[in-house]
Design an enzyme around this catalytic site. Structure first.
Site, PDB file in Angstrom:
ATOM      1  N   THR A   1      -0.803  -2.774  10.949  1.00  0.00           N
ATOM      2  CA  THR A   1      -1.420  -2.859   9.633  1.00  0.00           C
ATOM      3  C   THR A   1      -0.434  -3.556   8.732  1.00  0.00           C
ATOM      4  OG1 THR A   1      -2.491  -1.779   7.812  1.00  0.00           O
ATOM      5  CG2 THR A   1      -0.682  -0.628   8.738  1.00  0.00           C
TER       6      THR A   1
ATOM      7  N   THR B   1      -7.380  10.023  -0.665  1.00  0.00           N
ATOM      8  CA  THR B   1      -7.472  10.862  -1.871  1.00  0.00           C
ATOM      9  C   THR B   1      -6.164  10.932  -2.611  1.00  0.00           C
ATOM     10  OG1 THR B   1      -6.997  12.817  -0.517  1.00  0.00           O
ATOM     11  CG2 THR B   1      -9.306  12.247  -0.885  1.00  0.00           C
TER      12      THR B   1
ATOM     13  N   THR C   1       0.868  -1.187   0.000  1.00  0.00           N
ATOM     14  CA  THR C   1       0.000   0.000   0.000  1.00  0.00           C
ATOM     15  C   THR C   1       0.905   1.237   0.000  1.00  0.00           C
ATOM     16  OG1 THR C   1      -0.246  -0.239   2.415  1.00  0.00           O
ATOM     17  CG2 THR C   1      -2.019  -1.088   1.026  1.00  0.00           C
TER      18      THR C   1
ATOM     19  N   ASN D   1      -0.722  10.614   5.653  1.00  0.00           N
ATOM     20  CA  ASN D   1      -1.967  10.132   6.244  1.00  0.00           C
ATOM     21  C   ASN D   1      -3.104  11.150   6.186  1.00  0.00           C
ATOM     22  OD1 ASN D   1      -1.743   7.313   7.520  1.00  0.00           O
ATOM     23  ND2 ASN D   1       0.222   8.293   7.953  1.00  0.00           N
TER      24      ASN D   1
ATOM     25  N   GLU E   1       5.702   5.155   7.606  1.00  0.00           N
ATOM     26  CA  GLU E   1       5.334   6.248   6.707  1.00  0.00           C
ATOM     27  C   GLU E   1       6.093   7.529   7.061  1.00  0.00           C
ATOM     28  OE1 GLU E   1       0.856   4.665   5.637  1.00  0.00           O
ATOM     29  OE2 GLU E   1       1.175   5.947   7.375  1.00  0.00           O
TER      30      GLU E   1
ATOM     31  N   LYS F   1       4.142  -6.776   4.265  1.00  0.00           N
ATOM     32  CA  LYS F   1       3.818  -5.413   3.909  1.00  0.00           C
ATOM     33  C   LYS F   1       3.405  -4.702   5.195  1.00  0.00           C
ATOM     34  CE  LYS F   1       0.404  -3.499   3.425  1.00  0.00           C
ATOM     35  NZ  LYS F   1      -0.411  -2.578   4.329  1.00  0.00           N
TER      36      LYS F   1
END
Length: 416
Positions: free
Chosen positions: A203, A416, A166, A411, A289, A192
């Site tokens: 996650t 979007t 992702t 995040n 991230e 992942k």
């Protein structure tokens, strides 16, 4: 997109060899594939791992109360005989919090894979990762499965790895090889995970394969033990996901006697299995991230293993510690604060803290140290934080990353 590497190929003192170009299909009996099914705009988003025989299998799942539909379906199949022959995975859509319709979609995924591979449905595991609360484009997935199954190959490793990502910045894979009764045994894993990562699973999805001969019960016990010291010891942002799952499949094609705790090669196999899990866990933490550094917190001298784990996870999960690492600020008070609220048994007057070997706290008080050396320790690709409680002999290690401006950017616009 390259594989995120933490360890070069080498012999280890634990009796196994690490592999510089790992493949989930390296153990005997496994093939894989990945493709673009239309869930995401352009990137690969549907992957498949297959074993040529029903493999002994084990799985652990997220502790989040809102467990995604694929976990329910996989757990149900595993309950039949603790074996698995294939795993169908999609990215881009989590199929979580989608009600009865989402559960039906997960069953449809399983049925489509079973039909394409001509195996019983309960031998198919399913997994999903991505945005929560949206229905799967199940028609696209079902339409893509036959082509995916027909493209299975030993060389399908990279396509599979790409299909499960992702916000990850790279492929996460690890492999080791060892000998059991003189026969080569391979253990491989891919994962992942980048955000919404916190102890008690994250996650993240992780899939391990091996050609070792091991029955489901000892494999399950091993996976649970190793999960507690690897995947459950990482954090990026303090959020535990709805979709986390780790699976292990053992084809048994290496041909040695079944591995149990009484087998003379059990210790070597266990350490090799744990090494792959730790490497994958650290890759997830390093790829948090927006992250720029991997943070490793090692707590020693605890009275209990649980206390050591609590303290390590508290430090690595502290937003204040994480931002201090990002700024290369040796603000040791934040580390002491996290240790203090962790719940670990300690005497504040006996705690020592080190930053990359630089002692910054001794006996619970500030030590005289070189500020420049401490800053340089925090600027390294891997930041090592050591905490000694001086209470007992237990120790634990946890991994995380720094917290940067980019984490907010990524995040704030995830959907979007």
């Amino acid at each position: 997109m390259e594989t995120i590497q933490l360890t070069e190929s080498r012999e280890t003192t634990a009796g196994f060899t690490t592999v510089s170009e790992p493949r989930i299909t390296s153990p005997l009996g496994f093939t894989a594939a990945g493709m673009h099914a239309g869930i995401k705009r352009k990137r690969k988003d549907l992957g498949l791992i297959r074993c040529e025989v029903p493999a002994a299998a084990a799985a652990v799942y997220t502790m989040n109360a809102f467990q995604a539909a694929p976990l329910t379906v996989t757990r149900e199949g595993m309950a039949v005989e603790s074996r698995m022959q294939a795993l169908l995975v999609n990215s881009g859509n989590a199929n979580a919090c989608t009600g009865d319709e989402g559960l039906a979609d997960a069953y449809r995924m399983r049925k489509a894979a079973a039909h394409a591979l001509d195996v019983p449905e309960h031998l198919i595991g399913v997994a999903s990762t991505g945005v929560i609360g949206e229905r799967l484009p199940i028609g696209k997935i079902i339409g893509a499965v036959p082509g995916l199954a027909s493209s299975l190959a030993v060389v399908g490793h990279e396509d599979f790895c790409r299909s499960i990502l992702t916000t990850d910045t790279g492929i996460k894979a690890a492999e080791v090889r060892l000998h059991v009764e003189g026969r080569e045994v391979r253990i491989s894993g891919v994962a992942k995970g980048s955000g919404m990562v916190h102890p008690n699973m994250a996650t993240m999805l992780a899939f391990m394969t091996t050609d070792a001969v091991i029955e489901p019960a000892p494999l399950h016990g091993l996976l649970r033990e190793v999960t507690d010291e690897s995947y459950n010891m990482i954090t990026v942002d303090g959020d535990s996901s709805t979709n986390d799952m780790v699976t292990a499949m053992a084809s048994g094609l290496a041909g040695h006697r079944p591995l149990t705790e009484n087998h003379p090669d059990w210790a070597a196999f266990r350490e090799a299995f744990a090494f792959v899990s730790r490497e994958l866990a650290k890759m997830i933490a390093r790829d948090g991230e927006g992250a720029t550094r991997l943070v490793e917190v090692r707590v020693t001298g605890a009275t209990t293993l649980e206390g050591a784990r609590q303290a390590a996870k508290a430090v690595v999960g502290s937003s204040l510690v994480k931002t201090a690492v990002y700024g290369a600020d040796p603000n040791w008070g934040r580390i002491l604060c996290a240790v203090g609220y962790s719940g670990a048994q300690l005497d504040p007057a006996g705690v020592t803290v080190e930053l990359g070997g630089v002692t910054v706290v001794e006996g619970g008080r500030p030590a005289i140290f070189d500020e420049g050396a401490a800053r340089r320790a925090l600027e390294q690709p891997t930041v090592e934080i050591g905490v000694h409680l001086h209470e007992g002999v237990e120790q634990a290690c946890a991994w995380g990353c720094d917290l940067t401006y980019d984490y907010v950017r990524i995040n704030a616009s995830y959907r979007t």
